[in-house]
Scaffold this motif. Structure first.
Motif, short mmCIF file in Angstrom:
data_model
loop_
_atom_site.label_atom_id
_atom_site.label_comp_id
_atom_site.label_asym_id
_atom_site.label_seq_id
_atom_site.Cartn_x
_atom_site.Cartn_y
_atom_site.Cartn_z
N SER A 152 0.81 -1.31 0.18
CA SER A 152 0.00 -0.02 0.10
C SER A 152 0.81 1.22 0.17
N VAL A 153 2.11 1.17 0.55
CA VAL A 153 3.09 2.39 0.81
C VAL A 153 4.14 1.99 -0.37
N VAL A 154 4.16 2.41 -1.60
CA VAL A 154 5.40 2.08 -2.56
C VAL A 154 6.49 2.79 -2.15
N GLN A 155 7.69 2.26 -2.02
CA GLN A 155 9.02 2.82 -2.02
C GLN A 155 10.09 2.01 -2.53
N LYS A 156 10.39 2.44 -3.61
CA LYS A 156 11.73 2.00 -4.36
C LYS A 156 13.07 2.03 -3.67
N THR A 157 14.02 1.23 -3.90
CA THR A 157 15.42 1.65 -3.63
C THR A 157 15.91 2.80 -4.45
N ILE A 158 16.59 3.70 -3.86
CA ILE A 158 16.89 4.91 -4.55
C ILE A 158 18.35 4.44 -5.24
N THR A 159 18.80 5.23 -5.95
CA THR A 159 20.37 5.26 -6.74
C THR A 159 21.23 5.59 -5.60
N GLU A 160 21.12 6.37 -4.59
CA GLU A 160 22.15 6.35 -3.78
C GLU A 160 22.51 4.94 -3.03
N ASN A 161 21.11 4.59 -2.60
CA ASN A 161 21.18 3.29 -1.79
C ASN A 161 22.01 2.14 -2.52
N SER A 162 21.80 2.03 -3.77
CA SER A 162 22.58 1.21 -4.62
C SER A 162 23.98 1.42 -4.88
N LEU A 163 24.11 2.71 -5.07
CA LEU A 163 25.68 3.28 -4.91
C LEU A 163 26.36 3.16 -3.80
N GLU A 164 25.87 3.13 -2.60
CA GLU A 164 26.43 3.02 -1.33
C GLU A 164 26.67 1.18 -1.27
N LEU A 165 25.89 0.51 -1.64
CA LEU A 165 26.16 -1.11 -1.63
C LEU A 165 27.24 -1.27 -2.34
N VAL A 166 27.20 -1.05 -3.80
CA VAL A 166 28.11 -1.30 -4.54
C VAL A 166 29.67 -0.69 -4.54
N THR A 167 29.81 0.30 -3.62
CA THR A 167 31.24 0.90 -3.21
C THR A 167 31.59 0.46 -2.05
N THR A 168 30.75 0.24 -0.99
CA THR A 168 31.27 -0.18 0.21
C THR A 168 30.68 -1.57 0.70
N GLY A 169 29.89 -2.20 -0.06
CA GLY A 169 29.49 -3.58 0.19
C GLY A 169 28.40 -3.73 1.49
N THR A 170 27.94 -2.66 1.77
CA THR A 170 26.88 -2.58 2.84
C THR A 170 26.00 -1.20 2.80
N LEU A 171 24.80 -1.29 3.26
CA LEU A 171 23.93 -0.10 3.46
C LEU A 171 23.44 -0.07 4.74
N LYS A 172 23.76 1.07 5.42
CA LYS A 172 23.46 1.56 6.67
C LYS A 172 21.89 1.57 6.86
N LEU A 173 21.53 1.29 8.19
CA LEU A 173 19.90 1.26 8.14
C LEU A 173 19.40 2.57 8.30
N GLU A 174 20.28 3.71 8.71
CA GLU A 174 19.55 4.94 8.59
C GLU A 174 19.56 5.44 6.87
N ASN A 175 20.33 4.91 6.02
CA ASN A 175 20.38 5.23 4.87
C ASN A 175 19.28 4.40 4.00
N ASP A 176 18.63 3.32 4.54
CA ASP A 176 17.89 2.39 3.85
C ASP A 176 16.60 3.26 3.63
N VAL A 177 16.05 3.60 2.77
CA VAL A 177 14.83 4.56 2.18
C VAL A 177 13.57 3.71 2.61
N ILE A 178 13.46 2.66 2.24
CA ILE A 178 12.46 1.61 2.58
C ILE A 178 12.09 1.63 4.04
N LEU A 179 13.10 1.17 4.71
CA LEU A 179 13.12 0.99 6.15
C LEU A 179 12.67 2.35 6.93
N GLN A 180 13.34 3.47 6.37
CA GLN A 180 13.00 4.80 6.86
C GLN A 180 11.48 5.25 6.36
#
Length: 401
Positions: free
Chosen positions: A366-394
């Motif tokens: 009911s609440v659509v939230q896709k992963t944003i480019t910044e999240n994907s970029l953080e993952l492919v450069t550092t290998g992880t995604l911080k909870l505070e940057n996870d737009v779906i969780l936030q």
């Protein structure tokens, strides 16, 4: 197993094989080639031995590489089952069947590396290292970059060969060429796959009394563990809950029903339609928790598990946040063959509480939230995604406020 942002293995869960038994082994199928009658898989119009021999001769004479009889026969078995036209009904080699059986019990079989492609598509970046795995013991950490496996460069053009090496779970060592994240050090690490007991459930109390439960799988006993962790979160002050299912594939029908029972009062929460057209309803008794609930879903939320977010949304128990589920709402059985290989077979269709089929449709949040480019970029450069940057969780935290 955890597949969020990860290109890797689909882990299956065994849903009872009671009454099915062990099918005839491959040797029996081959011996049936000379039998008459349409009931034999490799007889009559189903199999032409002369044609198979002709194909073999042409391949051996013309193919630039080496065509191995064993691999070609495996292709026949895979192709035969593939012919039913269902993505989730398949033939599993001995290696693949062994892996799925192992992971059905809540274990991990492999070297312990989970990964995604790096930003340049010229290396793989490690997104997770399984605790106590061969990879951890060898000193590999999140953020390390894999540039080659057994001499095969990690390039998009080598994708298939690279994946075969990465998912290999046999007894031979596989050599990984690894650099640290800033690429100042290079080393070669030899790893042999092993069985590792893993933790499928993690929880954390976030700000504003939000209890966060992250699932990495759902096997026998998982719901009891989830309940224990929710109780601990409540004791710490949790006043609302987020259940993260973005990484979970499960066909453990009993555990999905138990998971529904944690949050939904006595009622039919989903049902399963069988081959003969009959429908079996699945009911809950008394929902244990009535805290405000948000469920995170995504394209890797798969299998019978999809019945849970469907029930939460259809019965207005909570809010779904994220992306549409995979649309694989089916029940499966995995049947062993005598030679160690096996079959994964779709046996039923999961229907939501209103009787709607989930397969091919998925469950839309009911609440659509896709992963944003910044999240994907953080993952492919550092290998992880911080909870505070996870737009779906936030977004889910925002919804629960």
């Amino acid at each position: 197993m955890k597949r969020r942002f990860v290109v890797g293995i689909v882990a299956g869960v065994l849903v009872g094989v009671a009454g099915v038994g062990t099918l005839y082994g491959i040797g029996h199928l081959n011996s049936a080639a000379g039998e008459s009658g349409s009931s034999s898989i490799l007889s009559g119009s189903f199999y032409n031995k002369a044609k198979a021999n002709a194909l073999k001769q042409v391949v051996q004479a013309k193919y630039i590489g080496e065509g191995l009889d064993e691999d070609m026969l495996e292709g026949i078995y895979r192709g035969y089952v593939y012919g039913v036209g269902d993505t989730y009904t398949s033939y599993l080699s001995e290696e693949a069947f062994n892996k799925e059986q192992t992971e059905a019990a809540g274990n991990y079989l492999g070297t312990g590396i989970r990964f995604t492609w790096g930003i340049t598509n010229q290396y793989l970046i490690v997104t997770e290292v399984i605790p106590n795995s061969p990879a951890e013991q060898a000193g590999i950490i999140v953020g390390d970059k894999i540039f080659a496996v057994d001499g095969i460069k990690a390039l998009g053009s080598n994708e298939t060969k690279i994946y075969e090496k990465l998912i290999y779970n046999g007894t031979d060592p596989v050599v990984y060429t690894i650099k640290n994240n800033d690429e100042t050090e290079t080393r070669e690490v030899s790893l042999v796959a092993d069985v590792v007991k893993i933790n499928l459930i993690e929880s954390k109390l976030l700000d504003n009394g939000v209890g966060y439960v992250d699932l990495d799988g759902l096997v026998d006993g998982s719901t009891e563990q989830i309940s224990v962790q929710i109780d601990e979160l409540i004791n710490k002050g949790a006043t609302s809950l987020i259940l993260d299912l973005r990484s979970v594939y499960s066909d453990n029908l009993g555990e999905v029903q138990k998971l529904c029972d944690l949050f939904l009062d006595e009622q039919v929460v989903f049902s399963v339609k069988h081959k003969d057209g009959t429908v079996t309803p699945y009911k809950t008794q008394n929902g244990k928790y009535d805290l405000p609930l948000a469920v995170l879903t995504g394209t890797y939320t798969e299998g019978v598990l999809e019945a849970f977010p469907a029930a939460i949304q259809t019965l207005d128990r909570g809010v779904l946040v994220g992306e549409e589920t995979a649309g694989n709402g089916t029940t499966q059985v995995r049947v062993p063959l005598e030679d160690g290989s096996g079959l994964s077979i779709t046996t039923g269709l999961v229907l939501d509480a209103k009787g709607n089929q989930i397969k091919d449709n998925g469950v839309a949040p009911s609440v659509v939230q896709k992963t944003i480019t910044e999240n994907s970029l953080e993952l492919v450069t550092t290998g992880t995604l911080k909870l505070e940057n996870d737009v779906i969780l936030q977004k889910a935290i925002e919804v629960l406020k």
